[in-house]
Design a protein around this motif. Structure first.
Motif, mmCIF file in Angstrom:
data_model
loop_
_atom_site.group_PDB
_atom_site.id
_atom_site.type_symbol
_atom_site.label_atom_id
_atom_site.label_comp_id
_atom_site.label_asym_id
_atom_site.label_seq_id
_atom_site.Cartn_x
_atom_site.Cartn_y
_atom_site.Cartn_z
ATOM 1 N N MET A 115 -69.094 32.844 37.009
ATOM 2 C CA MET A 115 -68.348 33.399 35.339
ATOM 3 C C MET A 115 -69.230 33.447 34.380
ATOM 4 N N ASN A 156 -73.107 33.979 18.873
ATOM 5 C CA ASN A 156 -72.339 35.349 19.030
ATOM 6 C C ASN A 156 -71.239 35.622 19.374
ATOM 7 N N LYS A 173 -68.573 37.960 18.299
ATOM 8 C CA LYS A 173 -68.836 39.455 18.415
ATOM 9 C C LYS A 173 -68.505 39.983 19.893
ATOM 10 N N ASN A 174 -68.773 39.048 20.731
ATOM 11 C CA ASN A 174 -68.743 39.537 22.171
ATOM 12 C C ASN A 174 -68.312 38.439 23.306
ATOM 13 N N ILE A 175 -67.251 38.264 23.563
ATOM 14 C CA ILE A 175 -67.181 37.579 24.814
ATOM 15 C C ILE A 175 -67.937 37.806 25.975
ATOM 16 N N PRO A 176 -68.773 37.069 26.329
ATOM 17 C CA PRO A 176 -69.443 37.746 27.569
ATOM 18 C C PRO A 176 -68.620 37.976 28.886
ATOM 19 N N SER A 177 -68.809 38.933 29.787
ATOM 20 C CA SER A 177 -68.046 39.104 30.920
ATOM 21 C C SER A 177 -68.711 38.237 31.991
ATOM 22 N N PRO A 178 -67.816 37.834 33.044
ATOM 23 C CA PRO A 178 -68.329 37.364 34.114
ATOM 24 C C PRO A 178 -69.388 38.191 34.839
#
Lengths: 411, 113, 113
Positions: A33, A189, A192-197
């Motif tokens: 994840m 950050n 701005k951007n929820i990181p992808s798994p």
């Protein structure tokens, strides 16, 4: 004199090995994840917990959790397994060597703290993590374990039902996850951007290992190769399946697509929810527990969490605490003496008192584990600091905490 | 027309994208590369053996623009990628002679947007 | 000499390669990139949460050619990559100042083939 039953002993030892595999399984579940710059930090945190708490458990963890005592936790008379031998200890399991029970419980003591790390993934210093986990295992896990399962524990005397660790494992770790996510703050950050798994196949691999290991976790908690073990096994598989289906359905209704990540998360929610009731319920309640677990976790993770704004990175609270709490309460609804004469009847079988006991146990555990986790966190933060600096977070924990990288870009 | 090539820190990509979209630059190509300039690279340890000076992960952007967009694009990249530390990256501007849209065969400034 | 850079759809790579070989263009460099132009990007769902506008996977070709090969190369790429839908990609042509073959030190048109 209690005699050792070979079948029971074999089953409990195999179950201990199955539960051991859940910690590396959890490592892959969580590791997939995170972003690829942080996967080794997740695998390492899980792995070091396996090493560290295995030692803690045989030195003093087992003693303070399970040695008979009426007080806050167990006594120290079993320090370094003094007196814990191959003779059965009938208070816990009459037909297997005492050490078989001890090592089976060791695996629970290992995976519980590992569950928390999903909350502060990608931003905690490794050194601080070690100290935090050791303190948490000592001052949160051990006392609650003693209250619920230990001889002399006050919740045990009250008659609380927790077959395999809804309270002891999922609620303690899940609420600790919320506490740490609140105090450590969001990852940088994030707005701005929820990181992808970075690797969903790892998440699926981890889910499969967890599901497999959970048979040891729940059916092994019968501590014998008997009918209760079998019904716990059936309930476990049924709730996992119901949880997976239920999440897939909600994904479909809300987003128009079923997703692999969602279905895997749903199965884990179902497994966590059935844990406290596995040995006390029949198969239809197991379906209901799994279905509802996914439903409320889905709402918690995809609707409520974004509104409240805390960053429980991998949803340790959203999946484990929510489904664990539901499972403990559901046990108070569905438990049946027909399934397990050593248990009790729940609300639906005319015994509202059991539901009340479950409610008290949930409330006390939530408050205690939340408060003590906060105190432990603050102590570690004030002494050596918990969070990595901004630059280290940007570079990733693999390179900054361990000087390794998981994937080469070239060759 | 110009082709702007920028090498930036991976964790700055989202910010740079956001600034570019604000500057109405939408056509970007992103790739993962390795590199280092003044940074020394990183130390890695494998089974006790230390390796120093390994290349760092970077992100490479490629953006084709009309002359009037060159300055806004450069400004947007700097705004999004600058931290003030060594390793923030570089921007290169190359002459772009032709630009063709595959779908329609259009050429030049019409095709670039 | 020119450097031709093309951004195409990943599933069109084989068709483009075939057309390029047919046009006797053999020296190509291929990389995997992310990008979007007029396409809006792709929607992804993680644990019930939707993310929109993520970059799409694309393939980037780099081809160094002599002047006489510029048009055949462009035609071959269009022939192989065109579907008529938004997202087919772009071709950029840049001036190539020098080209050196590492094995022999040969320069220019001799080295390019």
């Amino acid at each position: 004199m209690n005699t050792v039953n070979t079948g029971d002993t074999a089953w409990v030892l195999i179950s201990a090995a199955l539960v051991m595999l859940m910690t590396p399984g959890l490592a892959f579940f969580y590791g997939g994840m995170v972003r690829k710059k942080n996967i080794l930090s997740i695998l390492m945190q899980c792995f070091i917990v396996l090493c560290l708490l295995s030692i803690q458990w045989v030195v003093y963890g087992y003693s303070i959790s399970f040695a008979p005592n009426d007080g806050f936790w167990g006594g120290f008379q079993w320090f370094c397994l003094n007196g814990v031998g191959v003779e059965p200890y009938p208070d816990y399991a009459a037909t297997i060597p005492h050490q078989a029970f001890m090592i089976f419980q060791a695996m629970f003591a290992v995976i519980t703290p590992a569950l928390i790390l999903g909350a502060f993934a990608e931003r905690m210093k490794f050194s601080s993590f070690l100290i935090f986990i050791l303190l948490w295992a000592t001052f949160v896990y051990a006392p609650v374990c003693h209250w619920v399962w230990g001889t002399g524990g006050w919740l045990k005397k009250l008659g609380v039902l927790d077959f395999a660790g809804g309270i002891v494992v999922h609620i303690t770790a899940g609420i600790a996850a919320l506490a740490t996510a609140l105090v450590i703050g969001k990852r940088k950050n994030l707005e701005k951007n929820i990181p992808s798994p970075h690797n969903l196949p790892f998440v699926v691999l981890g889910t499969a290992l967890l599901w497999f290991g959970w048979f040891g976790f729940n059916a092994g908690s019968a501590l014998a190769a008997n009918g209760i073990a079998v019904s716990a096994f059936v309930a476990t598989n049924t709730a996992a399946a119901a949880g997976g289906l239920s999440w897939a359905l909600m994904d479909l209704i809300r987003n128009g697509r079923t997703t692999m990540f969602g279905t895997a998360s749903g199965a884990v929610a179902g497994l966590a929810a059935v844990t406290p009731g596995a040995g006390f319920i029949s198969v239809v309640p197991a379906i209901a527990i799994g279905l509802v677990a996914s439903l409320i976790c889905f709402i918690a993770v995809s609707v409520i969490k974004p509104k409240l704004g805390y960053d429980d990175s991998l949803d340790a609270f959203g999946v484990h605490c929510i489904s664990g709490t539901w499972g403990v309460l559901a046990t108070g609804l569905f438990a049946s003496k027909l399934v397990n004469p050593a248990g009790a009847d729940g609300l639906f079988l005319g015994n509202p008192k059991q539901f009340l006991i479950q409610l008290i146990a949930v409330g006390v555990t939530l408050v205690y584990a939340f408060a003590v986790t906060m105190i432990i966190y603050k102590i570690v933060d004030l002494t050596i600091g918990v969070r990595v600096d901004e630059k280290e977070e940007a570079m990733g924990l693999d390179l900054t905490q361990h000087h390794e990288r998981a994937y080469t870009v070239l060759e | 027309m110009k082709l702007i090539v920028a090498i930036i820190q991976p964790h700055k990509l989202e910010e740079v994208k956001e600034k570019l979209y604000k500057a109405e630059v939408n056509l970007i190509t992103v790739s993962e590369v390795l590199g280092h300039g003044q940074q020394k690279g990183v130390t890695e340890i494998y089974r006790g053996a230390k390796e120093t000076g390994n290349l760092l992960r970077k992100i490479r952007l490629e953006i084709a623009v009309n002359e009037s967009f060159v300055e806004p694009t450069i400004k947007a990249i700097i705004k999004g990628a600058q931290t003030g530390n060594i390793g923030d990256g570089k921007i290169f501007v190359l002459d772009l002679e032709r630009c063709i849209r595959i779908r329609t065969g259009e050429e030049g400034s019409l095709a670039i947007g």
